[in-house]
Design a protein around this motif. Structure first.
Motif, PDB file in Angstrom:
ATOM      1  N   GLY A  11      27.743  41.406  29.810  1.00 19.74           N
ATOM      2  CA  GLY A  11      27.177  41.720  31.094  1.00 19.74           C
ATOM      3  C   GLY A  11      27.624  43.178  31.552  1.00 19.74           C
ATOM      4  O   GLY A  11      27.426  43.848  32.668  1.00 19.74           O
ATOM      5  N   GLY A  14      25.465  45.645  33.265  1.00 21.98           N
ATOM      6  CA  GLY A  14      25.142  45.237  34.919  1.00 21.98           C
ATOM      7  C   GLY A  14      26.144  45.957  36.069  1.00 21.98           C
ATOM      8  O   GLY A  14      27.034  46.748  35.707  1.00 21.98           O
ATOM      9  N   LEU A  41      29.882  43.935  26.041  1.00 20.01           N
ATOM     10  CA  LEU A  41      28.777  42.980  25.357  1.00 20.01           C
ATOM     11  C   LEU A  41      27.659  42.804  26.426  1.00 20.01           C
ATOM     12  O   LEU A  41      27.824  42.705  27.439  1.00 20.01           O
ATOM     13  CB  LEU A  41      29.541  41.831  25.175  1.00 20.01           C
ATOM     14  CG  LEU A  41      28.488  40.654  24.606  1.00 20.01           C
ATOM     15  CD1 LEU A  41      27.878  40.906  23.391  1.00 20.01           C
ATOM     16  CD2 LEU A  41      29.268  39.040  24.453  1.00 20.01           C
ATOM     17  N   VAL A  87      30.634  37.979  32.500  1.00 16.77           N
ATOM     18  CA  VAL A  87      29.889  38.203  33.650  1.00 16.77           C
ATOM     19  C   VAL A  87      28.429  38.106  33.497  1.00 16.77           C
ATOM     20  O   VAL A  87      27.599  37.911  34.174  1.00 16.77           O
ATOM     21  CB  VAL A  87      30.185  39.787  34.181  1.00 16.77           C
ATOM     22  CG1 VAL A  87      29.510  40.315  35.548  1.00 16.77           C
ATOM     23  CG2 VAL A  87      31.672  40.057  34.348  1.00 16.77           C
ATOM     24  N   ALA A 133      28.406  29.541  37.617  1.00  8.96           N
ATOM     25  CA  ALA A 133      29.692  29.949  36.838  1.00  8.96           C
ATOM     26  C   ALA A 133      30.359  28.487  36.353  1.00  8.96           C
ATOM     27  O   ALA A 133      30.823  28.623  35.128  1.00  8.96           O
ATOM     28  CB  ALA A 133      30.465  30.582  37.910  1.00  8.96           C
TER      29      ALA A 133
HETATM   30  P1  NAI Z   1      23.152  42.482  36.616  1.00  7.86           P
HETATM   31  O1  NAI Z   1      22.115  41.710  36.705  1.00  7.86           O
HETATM   32  O2  NAI Z   1      23.345  43.674  37.365  1.00  7.86           O
HETATM   33  O3  NAI Z   1      23.985  42.272  35.059  1.00  7.86           O
HETATM   34  C1  NAI Z   1      23.817  41.291  34.433  1.00  7.86           C
HETATM   35  C2  NAI Z   1      23.876  41.788  32.962  1.00  7.86           C
HETATM   36  O4  NAI Z   1      24.088  40.715  32.140  1.00  7.86           O
HETATM   37  C3  NAI Z   1      22.811  42.651  32.498  1.00  7.86           C
HETATM   38  O5  NAI Z   1      23.242  43.831  31.743  1.00  7.86           O
HETATM   39  C4  NAI Z   1      22.220  41.723  31.534  1.00  7.86           C
HETATM   40  O6  NAI Z   1      21.418  42.541  30.491  1.00  7.86           O
HETATM   41  C5  NAI Z   1      23.294  40.999  30.943  1.00  7.86           C
HETATM   42  N1  NAI Z   1      23.232  39.735  30.164  1.00  7.86           N
HETATM   43  C6  NAI Z   1      22.124  38.919  30.152  1.00  7.86           C
HETATM   44  N2  NAI Z   1      22.256  37.914  29.214  1.00  7.86           N
HETATM   45  C7  NAI Z   1      23.245  38.229  28.470  1.00  7.86           C
HETATM   46  C8  NAI Z   1      24.038  37.950  27.418  1.00  7.86           C
HETATM   47  N3  NAI Z   1      23.358  36.858  26.698  1.00  7.86           N
HETATM   48  N4  NAI Z   1      24.713  38.407  26.733  1.00  7.86           N
HETATM   49  C9  NAI Z   1      25.463  39.586  27.212  1.00  7.86           C
HETATM   50  N5  NAI Z   1      25.064  40.140  28.469  1.00  7.86           N
HETATM   51  C10 NAI Z   1      23.823  39.417  29.144  1.00  7.86           C
HETATM   52  O7  NAI Z   1      24.128  41.191  37.266  1.00  7.86           O
HETATM   53  P2  NAI Z   1      25.530  41.331  38.292  1.00  7.86           P
HETATM   54  O8  NAI Z   1      25.175  41.520  39.588  1.00  7.86           O
HETATM   55  O9  NAI Z   1      26.415  41.968  37.356  1.00  7.86           O
HETATM   56  O10 NAI Z   1      25.844  39.896  38.302  1.00  7.86           O
HETATM   57  C11 NAI Z   1      26.347  38.951  37.013  1.00  7.86           C
HETATM   58  C12 NAI Z   1      26.458  37.485  37.161  1.00  7.86           C
HETATM   59  O11 NAI Z   1      27.594  37.166  38.105  1.00  7.86           O
HETATM   60  C13 NAI Z   1      25.044  36.892  38.066  1.00  7.86           C
HETATM   61  O12 NAI Z   1      25.047  35.773  37.040  1.00  7.86           O
HETATM   62  C14 NAI Z   1      25.814  36.666  39.295  1.00  7.86           C
HETATM   63  O13 NAI Z   1      24.900  35.540  39.803  1.00  7.86           O
HETATM   64  C15 NAI Z   1      27.329  36.218  38.745  1.00  7.86           C
HETATM   65  N6  NAI Z   1      28.014  36.301  40.008  1.00  7.86           N
HETATM   66  C16 NAI Z   1      28.979  35.283  40.222  1.00  7.86           C
HETATM   67  C17 NAI Z   1      30.078  35.538  41.259  1.00  7.86           C
HETATM   68  C18 NAI Z   1      31.223  34.336  41.474  1.00  7.86           C
HETATM   69  O14 NAI Z   1      31.571  34.597  42.295  1.00  7.86           O
HETATM   70  N7  NAI Z   1      31.282  33.357  40.331  1.00  7.86           N
HETATM   71  C19 NAI Z   1      29.799  36.605  42.163  1.00  7.86           C
HETATM   72  C20 NAI Z   1      28.842  37.532  42.101  1.00  7.86           C
HETATM   73  C21 NAI Z   1      28.011  37.449  41.131  1.00  7.86           C
END
Ligand code: NAI
Length: 333
Positions: A11, A14, A41, A87, A133
């Motif tokens: 990610g 992102g 990645l 991520v 997660a």
């Molecule tokens: P974002 O949408 O800005 O970035 C996500 C990135 O992941 C994008 O660049 C996308 O192209 C990429 N991606 C999608 N499928 C992929 C794959 N198969 N392989 C590699 N990359 C891939 O999202 P953001 O804000 O960076 O959040 C990422 C994740 O983290 C979300 O699922 C969000 O819900 C989760 N999250 C979890 C938290 C936790 O405490 N566990 C806290 C905050 C967010």
């Protein structure tokens, strides 16, 4: 100076990764003398964006960065990897149901688990952040049977940090004067932020948080709800989900895993529930209080669980068991 280690961030194009990569690259996670091969990645459509992120990382002129590799190929990314912060995940799109989201993510984390199984070091430490997660972590773990299951964890440190900050704010203390707040369960609104065993250091004296706050109704009501719903509150205000605080929590989680926790203070991590003594069903990734030494976490034993806690811990376990059943159905279909 230690040998170079290979660290994968998925990610990577992102918003969380934008803050996370800088912190890792300047030594906040693996130490100020640890050189890094950083692997970024993401999916093929995001490769042009990754080029921009890489240019910026180069322009940060950080001495610990040995190499920067952008890739959309999980096999290449995980080759010889020492640590991975997963991520990237499929975001929920308008009209998408929870089960559709879970299904899409099952495929992603299954593929990444298989790639790690084949290509990563067997000592790799994997932190799953992308939602859902806990269940994504379980899928990756099950898809990588040659890697010890203890090497897979998921992020609930953001919830812990939120809980700690709420209590510190209430007591007018810096957040590092509050410790041993526990997050039990799923990184979802069923999580149970538990202050029953938490302590606050007031004038140099360690005091139970319940005695210091003197407001049981707040600690068993609004405090819990605020932490459970904090992600939604940030999203509503910022029109974007938590990123800076998520990146900070990822760094806290991985740094503590790498270097260990301090004394008998604990932190919360989503880990394998196998062998736990808190009555949580086995075979889940569930957030528990853990202490860490020599890169090995152990669940803190013997905390008293009252009826209030029991109910909340079981509710979150039930939700995770349902997610797991749904995920297994998809994977076995
Ligand atoms: P974002 O949408 O800005 O970035 C996500 C990135 O992941 C994008 O660049 C996308 O192209 C990429 N991606 C999608 N499928 C992929 C794959 N198969 N392989 C590699 N990359 C891939 O999202 P953001 O804000 O960076 O959040 C990422 C994740 O983290 C979300 O699922 C969000 O819900 C989760 N999250 C979890 C938290 C936790 O405490 N566990 C806290 C905050 C967010």
């Amino acid at each position: 100076m230690a040998d170079v280690i290979r660290v994968v961030v998925s990610g990577a194009a992102g918003q969380i990764a934008y803050a996370l990569l800088y912190s890792i690259a300047k030594g906040d996670v693996f130490g100020s003398d640890q050189r890094l091969d950083l692997v970024l990645l993401d999916i093929p459509q995001m490769l042009p964006i990754l080029d921009g992120v890489i240019m910026e990382l180069q322009d940060c002129s950080l001495p610990l960065v040995n190499s920067l590799t952008p890739t959309a190929d999980a096999d290449e990314a995980f080759k010889g990897a020492d640590a991975a912060m997963l991520v990237g995940a499929m975001p929920r799109k308008p009209g998408m149901e929870r089960k559709d989201l879970l299904k899409a993510n099952c495929r992603i984390f299954q593929a990444q688990g298989k790639a790690m199984d084949q290509f990563a070091k067997k000592t790799i430490k994997v932190l799953v952040v992308g939602n859902p997660a806990n269940t994504n972590c379980l899928i990756a773990q099950r898809s990588a049977p040659s890697i010890p299951k203890e090497n897979f964890t998921c992020l609930t440190r953001l919830d812990q940090n939120r809980a700690q900050a709420q209590i510190a704010d209430r007591l007018g203390l810096p957040t590092n004067k509050v410790c041993d707040v526990t997050i039990w369960g799923n990184h979802s609104t069923t999580q149970y932020p538990d202050a029953l065993h938490a302590k606050a250091e007031i004038d140099g004296v360690s005091t139970p948080v319940f005695a210091a706050v003197k407001d049981d109704a707040w600690l068993t009501g609004p405090f819990i709800e605020t932490v459970q719903k904090r992600g939604a509150a940030v999203l509503a205000a910022r029109k974007l989900s938590s990123a800076m605080s998520a990146a900070k929590a990822i760094c806290d989680h991985m740094r503590d895993w790498w270097f260990g926790t301090q004394g008998d203070k604990w932190v919360s991590m989503g880990v394998s529930s196998d062998g736990n003594t808190y009555g949580i069903p086995e075979g889940l990734i569930y957030s528990f209080p853990v202490c860490i030494q020599n890169k090995q976490w152990t669940i803190v034993q013997g905390l008293e669980i009252n009826d209030f806690s029991r109910k909340k811990m079981d509710t979150s376990a039930k939700e995770l068991a349902e997610e797991k059943d749904m995920a297994m159905d998809f994977l076995n279909a």
